[in-house]
Design a protein around this motif. Structure first.
Motif, PDB file in Angstrom:
ATOM      1  N   ARG A 155      34.111  83.037  23.426  1.00  0.00           N
ATOM      2  CA  ARG A 155      33.691  82.865  22.092  1.00  0.00           C
ATOM      3  C   ARG A 155      33.226  84.066  21.464  1.00  0.00           C
ATOM      4  N   GLN A 156      33.335  84.232  20.186  1.00  0.00           N
ATOM      5  CA  GLN A 156      33.031  85.762  19.653  1.00  0.00           C
ATOM      6  C   GLN A 156      31.651  85.657  19.321  1.00  0.00           C
ATOM      7  N   GLN A 162      26.305  88.212  27.524  1.00  0.00           N
ATOM      8  CA  GLN A 162      27.411  87.951  27.010  1.00  0.00           C
ATOM      9  C   GLN A 162      28.560  87.256  28.028  1.00  0.00           C
ATOM     10  N   ASN A 163      28.144  86.864  28.995  1.00  0.00           N
ATOM     11  CA  ASN A 163      28.840  86.101  29.776  1.00  0.00           C
ATOM     12  C   ASN A 163      27.960  84.677  30.155  1.00  0.00           C
ATOM     13  N   PRO A 164      28.472  83.695  30.070  1.00  0.00           N
ATOM     14  CA  PRO A 164      27.682  82.380  30.229  1.00  0.00           C
ATOM     15  C   PRO A 164      27.302  82.123  31.809  1.00  0.00           C
ATOM     16  N   THR A 165      28.297  82.874  32.586  1.00  0.00           N
ATOM     17  CA  THR A 165      28.199  82.687  34.029  1.00  0.00           C
ATOM     18  C   THR A 165      26.328  83.326  34.248  1.00  0.00           C
ATOM     19  N   LEU A 166      26.008  84.132  33.568  1.00  0.00           N
ATOM     20  CA  LEU A 166      24.430  84.643  33.852  1.00  0.00           C
ATOM     21  C   LEU A 166      23.551  83.579  33.473  1.00  0.00           C
ATOM     22  N   GLY A 181      27.960  84.355  22.478  1.00  0.00           N
ATOM     23  CA  GLY A 181      29.324  84.809  22.670  1.00  0.00           C
ATOM     24  C   GLY A 181      29.386  86.343  23.118  1.00  0.00           C
ATOM     25  N   ARG A 182      30.454  87.000  23.072  1.00  0.00           N
ATOM     26  CA  ARG A 182      30.705  88.177  23.536  1.00  0.00           C
ATOM     27  C   ARG A 182      31.193  89.275  22.358  1.00  0.00           C
TER      28      ARG A 182
END
Lengths: 165, 168
Positions: free
Chosen positions: A144-145, B148-152, B163-164
């Protein structure tokens, strides 16, 4: 003629740069080493050149036969987005470990070959190029941006919460 | 000192991938804030010609390889950085401070905490399982903490994910 680009971003990674000199003796083509602060001992060869910065690195990565990069986020995500074949070498010479997590991500999702500096030392450069061409890796699926509007909304809520305290 | 009408915002980052994320961030910012990039003075800024830029002495390079000389240089640089942080906060009176890491933004966040400024830390996109050293400190000084990473997200309820930061 085989041309190789080695990029180490903004961090010391002398062992990878020195490997560039070793590979320079194995091929006829050029090896370009991008390293901001290279301080190691490397043999000066006519086909190996070191530069601090490459401004149009997006262009150069398309001109070479192999890109060998440290595992910095800036370099890796740029290469993934450009769909370039590259070999990653995590930099364990740093005092922090952030390249290890990104290397794990690349390995787990099979996005690129990840080789330690010891492993790279054992390869002839021709074999490494062959591996990067032969082995199949998954295509990078963009996440996702970053949503700036949602970001600003959350900021505004934080401000309201803060004022009401 | 906090000025609620201030239209100024800081985005603070070190070199390399952090600076690249700042570039992507600044491409999509809204026009209601005047963003000032604060970064280190020994980095390549050729892609930031149109931005307002303020430079500080480099700090990041001393934390990458810890030894006696680097530790000494680091202490000197941090002292200078704190002075600079006070100066820029006084000069611009920002309403928002966004820190992209690594260490450079921490003095700004720490001082801004006492000035009722909205402080934000965006954890680097290379973190998937753990938080960086600077992120662990920034956590205490930031009102909002983005990953920036949903795993966190499982690590802390305070973490937000929108998002990233990647190029279009």
């Amino acid at each position: 003629m085989t041309n190789i680009l080695i990029t180490t971003g903004t961090t010391h990674f002398n062992s990878l740069c020195e490997l560039g000199s070793k590979w320079g003796r194995q091929i006829q083509g050029r090896i370009i080493i991008q390293d901001k602060e290279f301080t190691g001992n490397h043999e000066v060869l006519p086909n190996v050149s070191s530069v601090r910065w490459i401004k149009n690195i997006e262009y150069y990565v398309n001109q070479v036969d192999l890109v060998v990069t440290h595992c910095g986020a800036g370099s890796v995500f740029k290469l993934l987005q450009q769909d370039i074949r590259f070999v990653v070498c995590p930099n364990y010479e740093r005092s922090d470990d952030h390249q290890i997590e990104l290397a794990g991500y690349l390995r787990n999702y099979q996005l690129a070959p990840v080789k330690s500096i010891v492993e790279l030392n054992n390869y002839e450069i021709r074999d490494l190029i062959e591996i990067s061409r032969r082995d199949r890796y998954n295509k990078y699926v963009r996440p996702r941006q970053f949503d700036m509007l949602e970001f600003m909304e959350i900021l505004d809520f934080a401000s309201i919460d803060n004022n009401s305290e | 000192m906090s000025d609620k009408k201030s239209k100024c915002a800081f985005i603070i980052c070190g070199e390399g991938g952090h600076l690249e994320q700042a570039r992507i961030f600044l491409k999509s910012v809204t026009r209601d804030l005047d963003w000032i990039l604060i970064t280190e003075n020994d980095t390549d800024l050729s892609r930031f010609e149109k931005q307002n830029i303020e430079l500080v002495s480099p700090v990041s390079k001393y934390t990458k390889n810890l030894n006696i000389i680097n530790n000494f240089n680091f202490i000197i640089s941090v002292a200078r950085l704190i002075f600079r942080a006070c100066y820029y906060l006084y000069k611009y009176k920002p309403s928002v401070i966004v820190n992209l890491g690594p260490f450079i933004g921490l003095p700004f966040l720490a001082i801004a905490t006492f000035l009722n400024v909205r402080t934000v830390h965006i954890e680097t996109r290379s973190r998937f399982q753990t938080i960086s050293r600077s992120g662990k400190i920034a956590y205490y000084f930031s009102k909002v903490f983005f990953v920036q990473n949903p795993t966190l997200l499982v690590l802390n309820q305070k973490f937000k994910y929108v998002g990233r930061l990647e190029d279009d």
